[in-house]
Design an enzyme around this catalytic site. Structure first.
Site, PDB file in Angstrom:
ATOM      1  N   ASP A  77       0.823  -1.208   0.000  1.00 58.62           N
ATOM      2  CA  ASP A  77       0.000   0.000   0.000  1.00 58.62           C
ATOM      3  C   ASP A  77       0.856   1.257   0.000  1.00 58.62           C
ATOM      4  O   ASP A  77       0.372   2.346  -0.215  1.00 58.62           O
ATOM      5  CB  ASP A  77      -0.844   0.054   1.282  1.00 58.62           C
ATOM      6  CG  ASP A  77      -2.145  -0.676   1.105  1.00 58.62           C
ATOM      7  OD1 ASP A  77      -2.320  -1.284   0.050  1.00 58.62           O
ATOM      8  OD2 ASP A  77      -2.965  -0.617   2.044  1.00 58.62           O
TER       9      ASP A  77
ATOM     10  N   ASP B 175     -19.842  16.195  45.351  1.00 62.12           N
ATOM     11  CA  ASP B 175     -20.502  16.983  44.299  1.00 62.12           C
ATOM     12  C   ASP B 175     -19.518  17.976  43.690  1.00 62.12           C
ATOM     13  O   ASP B 175     -18.459  18.281  44.259  1.00 62.12           O
ATOM     14  CB  ASP B 175     -21.695  17.719  44.945  1.00 62.12           C
ATOM     15  CG  ASP B 175     -22.782  18.089  43.957  1.00 62.12           C
ATOM     16  OD1 ASP B 175     -22.563  17.972  42.733  1.00 62.12           O
ATOM     17  OD2 ASP B 175     -23.861  18.515  44.409  1.00 62.12           O
ATOM     18  N   MET B 176     -19.870  18.515  42.532  1.00 57.14           N
ATOM     19  CA  MET B 176     -19.058  19.541  41.850  1.00 57.14           C
ATOM     20  C   MET B 176     -20.017  20.316  40.961  1.00 57.14           C
ATOM     21  O   MET B 176     -20.462  19.796  39.952  1.00 57.14           O
ATOM     22  CB  MET B 176     -17.992  18.846  41.022  1.00 57.14           C
ATOM     23  CG  MET B 176     -17.020  19.800  40.367  1.00 57.14           C
ATOM     24  SD  MET B 176     -16.604  19.301  38.729  1.00 57.14           S
ATOM     25  CE  MET B 176     -15.375  20.516  38.309  1.00 57.14           C
TER      26      MET B 176
ATOM     27  N   ASP C 271     -29.637  15.317  37.654  1.00 55.91           N
ATOM     28  CA  ASP C 271     -30.557  16.015  38.558  1.00 55.91           C
ATOM     29  C   ASP C 271     -31.987  15.855  38.089  1.00 55.91           C
ATOM     30  O   ASP C 271     -32.918  16.262  38.787  1.00 55.91           O
ATOM     31  CB  ASP C 271     -30.205  17.501  38.626  1.00 55.91           C
ATOM     32  CG  ASP C 271     -29.131  17.760  39.665  1.00 55.91           C
ATOM     33  OD1 ASP C 271     -28.879  16.872  40.494  1.00 55.91           O
ATOM     34  OD2 ASP C 271     -28.541  18.857  39.649  1.00 55.91           O
TER      35      ASP C 271
END
Ligand code: DGJ
Length: 752
Positions: A55, A485-486, A555
């Site tokens: 190739d 959490d963030m 959420d």
């Protein structure tokens, strides 16, 4: 069943998994490392067939005059930018004089049993060295002295190849990595499509499938987290690939920060797939002798549709990723307690009495843990203040945290707590004392989001101080769960501590220290159940799963919205990782009213829990909880450890959803059927379960009288697996018990 071989005569590496082969070799006197094949498993004998030297008539040793044509079309294992390959590459290297260019040549390699960890980073692991084989290929850029090590691992029984990349400046001058990706796959285009998981807050990880046209298709995050908008996942698949048929290549990035996943279809109709840390805004300075590690990316090949890809990711994550940071984490393989979280019940408006009243009522219903969400510390009476001040508010929790925890424990419930360690409110003692601890560009007012700033976690002293504050809280009472959490993304990227030529390292250094804190958390408190969260599902990625076994999915707790969110998430992530709760109605995000039972059936396909004021919901709804608790215990093993099948998608058909989990022994399965929209005057709907043993007989039962044709009286069916899988289960959607929108049913299939 999986092996890695080096065929010395051909100078070819062959990585085999049970159902796939991955082949690359050393080509030309300049020792380029070129990719040859990835797909269904092929024989060793035929290896030359794909060596591709034909190739490349213009390999530089044959025709250096047309070197550029070679570089811009060859299939590279690890392409570099700047010297003639105009496709996006993996490595952009800038030297101390400002020049960008690099060419990598093979130096040596090593094949060995096992899989080493990646220092400071999440990565798949094996508990027993015999379960994996690793190949390290060392490459060098002669001019600068940069050493690049490509790591490949195959796992004994999985169609997975894990890849990561190491860099070492073995030269004499400072170097800058401006792009250092983890994965490249060059291959011919076969009219491929891509699947990505896209969305927004409250709409995370909706599946998007689209054809690959010319040019570059990229999903990426520069938000400092993997994000709500895109997930670090991409699948490349044939146009005709379905759940059960066709080829699919799945790529997943074991990282939680900025990333890129892209596919580029070029002038020669070949594809280049790339995955790694997003180069946008990234630079990493390497002084002589310094090293850098690019995070792990995992590739899964399936020749039999999306089901096999999904099962492979689920098995890989369950057995070789989740809680890898500390293998003695209590919840690595264990059922999780059914929790009730007070966020949607009270928001910030609670005190010890309110929490205790929830705990008392929850205990009566068989719920096992109370989680106290945001609002328990300092003067946090809304989301405007106090982040960073991790001291218990004793006006709210009279007598202190331990008193409350003991009282909740006395009710027979465990106790969990919410924290958001990476953030600071401008209105906080922490910010007043250390305003330079927030990420900001000096002199430019930083952008507020939810009225908060992001702490500069790239600084060890910041991470240390916050960790010790959280540690003190967790040590002060019998806390058995943490929701980490963030709630905002990173921007105004400036660190007061980093030198000007290291500012581009901020986001990755931030992630490294977050990982370090979570590792410390799990080492210090191995019995704690850690649930990661980011304003819902903004950091739902494999990196986070290395520390905690579950992540808050979204959420959006509305059962109907959750169908699409959980469907997309489950393409890659095991059901056991998806935080899912029954919440109150009308739903706080969508306003939709769905039956309590349906909310339970949808949450069952996740970690299961409650997020409502159990003291205030209707008597009728409350009365359903004990049976739901029983349902969770009955099916949790199946949901946690079984194979997941998507049977029907509401996103595709507009009317109903159905999924199934089958245990590994193929003796027990659960099908969940959700009728989203009522359809008048329809025949019975046929659902075809998968993954059963065709020869075995199964009893099929349902919690409603809906099996069979309309009018049949209810009786459990006993049928062979082949009949069930081919002829299907008839569901009478218009039966009295299923009338209306948003109705659901559970169908249990048990071997007799
Ligand atoms: C975002 C989370 O996703 C919610 O569940 C909740 O914990 C709030 N933050 C609290 O601020």
């Amino acid at each position: 069943m999986s092996t890695i071989k080096y065929l010395a005569n051909e100078k070819i590496f062959k990585l085999d998994t049970p159902g796939s082969s991955y082949v690359f070799g050393i080509i030309d006197e300049e020792k380029f490392l070129l990719h040859m094949y990835y797909g269904g498993r092929i024989s060793d004998d035929d290896i030359r067939y794909r060596t591709r030297t034909n190739d490349y008539p213009f390999t530089p040793e044959k025709n250096n005059r047309d070197r550029g044509a070679f570089l811009d079309s060859a299939y590279f294992e690890y392409p570099t930018e700047g010297v003639g390959d105009f496709r996006a590459g993996c490595l952009r290297l800038r030297d101390n004089d400002g020049h960008a260019g690099c060419q990598l040549s093979y130096v040596n390699h090593k094949i060995y049993k096992g899989k080493p960890g990646l220092e400071g980073l999440p990565a798949t692991y094996v508990a027993d060295a015999n379960d994996a084989t690793t190949l390290k290929v060392r490459l060098e850029d002669k001019l600068t002295g940069l050493i690049v090590t490509l790591n490949y691992t195959v796992f004994e029984d999985l169609d997975v190849i894990a890849r990561s990349v190491g860099f070492e400046n073995a030269g004499r001058d400072t170097l800058y990595l401006e792009s250092a990706l983890s994965l490249c796959l060059d291959m011919e285009n076969e009219d491929f499509e891509i699947i990505t998981l896209n969305g927004s807050w409250a709409r995370e990880r909706h599946t998007d499938r689209t054809r690959i046209g010319y040019g570059r298709h990229e999903v990426s995050s520069t938000r400092g987290e993997s994000s709500h908008q895109v997930n670090p996942f991409m699948a490349v698949l044939n146009r005709e690939t379905t759940q059960t048929l066709g080829a699919v290549y799945g790529f997943s990035f074991v990282y939680s920060g900025n990333f890129t996943a892209s596919v580029e279809r070029n002038q020669h109709d070949s594809l280049r797939c790339l995955m790694g840390i997003n180069p946008k805004g990234f630079t990493w300075k390497l002084t002589p002798g310094e090293t850098f590690t690019a995070p792990e990316a995992v590739m899964v090949y399936s020749g039999s549709g999306l089901d096999h890809m999904t099962h492979t990711f689920h098995d890989l994550f369950r057995d070789h990723l989740i809680c890898g940071a500390n293998l003695s984490s209590r919840y690595k393989d264990a059922p999780r307690p059914i929790l009730i979280n007070n966020w949607e019940a009270t928001y910030f408006d609670f005190d010890d009495e309110k929490l205790l009243s929830i705990a008392k009522e929850a205990a009566k219903c068989g719920i096992e843990m109370l989680v106290m969400d945001d609002g328990w510390f300092a003067n946090r009476s809304s989301d405007n203040m106090a982040l960073g001040d991790w001291y218990v508010n004793e006006d709210k929790l009279k007598g202190g945290l331990k008193k409350l925890v003991d009282a909740v424990n006395n009710e027979g419930l465990k106790f969990g707590i919410w924290v958001e360690p990476e953030m600071v409110s401008p209105d906080s003692d922490l910010y007043r004392k250390h305003s330079d601890w927030a990420i900001a560009i000096p002199g430019r007012p930083a952008t507020l989001m939810r009225n908060q700033y992001v702490l500069d976690m790239s600084r060890d002293e910041v991470a240390e101080e916050i960790y010790s504050r959280i540690h003190a809280v967790l040590s002060s009472a019998n806390i058995e769960y943490v929701k980490w959490d963030m709630n905002r993304t990173l921007c105004d990227l400036g660190s007061y501590a980093l030198d000007s030529d290291r500012q581009g390292e901020l986001c990755h250094r931030y992630m490294l220290n977050v990982y370090k804190m979570q590792k410390r958390l799990m080492d210090d408190f191995p019995n704690i159940l850690l649930e990661n969260c980011s304003g819902g599902g903004g950091r739902f990625d494999p990196g986070m799963l290395y520390y905690g076994p579950q992540i808050w999915c979204s959420d959006d707790t509305d059962a109907i919205e959750r169908l699409r969110i959980q469907e997309g998430t489950a393409i890659v992530y095991p059901l056991s990782t998806m935080g899912a709760h029954v919440s109150d109605c009308p739903n706080h995000v969508t306003g939709r009213i769905a039956p309590f039972e349906t909310r339970g059936h949808v949450a069952l396909a996740g970690t299961f829990g409650y997020e409502l004021d159990i003291t205030k919901i209707s008597e009728n709804d409350r009365a359903l909880i004990p049976a739901q608790v029983e349902m969770y215990h009955k099916y949790n093993e199946l949901v946690r450890a079984g194979d997941y099948y998507r049977l029907a998608s509401y996103a595709d058909n507009g009317f109903y959803d159905a999924w199934e989990v089958v245990n590994k022994e193929e003796s027990h399965a659960l099908v969940t059927y959700i009728k989203v929209m009522a359809r008048p005057y329809t025949r019975s709907n046929v659902i075809k379960p998968r993954g059963l043993d065709p020869k075995r007989r199964y009893m099929v039962s349902c919690d409603k009288n809906i099996l069979g044709l309309a009018g049949d009286s209810y009786k459990p069916l006993i049928l062979h697996g082949d009949t069930l899988m081919n002829a299907g289960i008839m569901i009478n959607e218009n039966a009295e018990e299923m009338k209306g929108d948003f109705r659901s049913a559970l169908i249990e299939i048990s071997a007799v």
